[in-house]
Write a protein that holds these residues in place. Structure first.
Motif: not given
Length: 262
Positions: A26-28, A37-38, A43-44, A49-50
């Motif tokens: 994710g954002h981290n 892999v995301e 969508s958050n 966060g983005t």
């Protein structure tokens, strides 16, 4: 099997030659990961966060329950604060163990979920008997509306030395942090009262000591000293090795890199 409980993602047993995957950062994201892999790029709902990514990483849009990799393609896989979100945790865990030889799995603990709950969390997870016990959150009694994460996650870790030491010496109060090799032992929606009582009943002293066995004064001192040493060492390391991830848009513009969609 789960063979170690690290302090955090900076305390993982990863060698320089290891090829590293991270699922759902994710954002981290973790700087050490080579591939990430995301599943949800826009969508958050499942994160704070983005999506962020480091320039050296390859990003793949895929579902963690069906990873597009060969068996043991990676030496190590990192999965930080993702398992509690997934629809089918058994498939998700098996996929981690299929594509990598070793890995790290971190989730909120049972108590952590009470202190900083998220609506997107589907599972509450207990670490006991060297295995992960997953219990569906909808079956849990209790109030999950009061989120004290601003205090316990965003304030005290940066303002209170004593709290930081508590986080390192008794980290299982808030998080399950498990380093594993070959596979992960787990149970989904257990029926055995040895496990269900932790989710549905008040804790007795016997139950408390199952999770947090008594320690001698010497072991207690060594644990605090080791945590203090780790905290100082990590603070120095972070000052000399500063890396910042970039947004997905910046990543796509940089060197013409594209997102692989599976």
């Amino acid at each position: 099997m789960i063979n170690r409980n690290p302090y955090d993602r900076d305390d993982l047993k990863i060698s320089k030659k290891d090829r590293v995957l991270e699922v759902g950062p994710g954002h981290n994201p973790t700087f050490r990961a080579d591939v990430i892999v995301e599943r949800f790029l826009e969508s958050n709902y499942h994160r704070c966060g983005t999506v962020k990514v480091y320039p050296h990483q390859e990003i793949i849009n895929a579902n963690g329950e069906a990873l597009p990799f060969k068996d043991k393609e990676f030496d190590y896989v990192i999965c930080n604060q993702v398992l509690e979100h997934v629809e089918n945790p058994a498939d998700f865990i098996r996929e981690q163990c299929r594509v990598a030889k070793r890995g790290y799995m971190e989730t909120p603990s049972l108590l952590g979920e009470f202190l900083f709950p998220k609506k997107s969390h589907k599972w509450i997870i207990l670490y006991l008997d060297n295995k992960l016990i997953l219990f569906e959150k909808s079956r849990m009694p209790g109030n999950y509306e009061n989120n004290y994460g601003e205090l316990f996650l965003n304030y005290l870790p940066y303002q209170s030395l004593t709290y930081k030491l508590l986080w390192l010496t008794e980290g299982d109060l808030m998080l399950n942090r498990c380093e594993w090799k070959d596979d992960i032992d787990f149970v989904v929606n257990p029926t055995d009262e040895r496990y269900t009582d932790f989710f549905t009943k008040p804790w007795s002293r016997k139950m408390v000591e199952q999770l947090y066995p008594r320690r001698s004064a010497s072991k207690e001192f060594k644990k605090v000293a080791a945590a203090f040493y780790y905290m100082i060492k990590n603070k120095i390391k972070n000052k000399t090795h500063k890396h910042s991830p970039i947004s997905l848009e910046e990543y796509m513009r940089l060197k013409g890199k594209q997102i692989v969609i599976v």
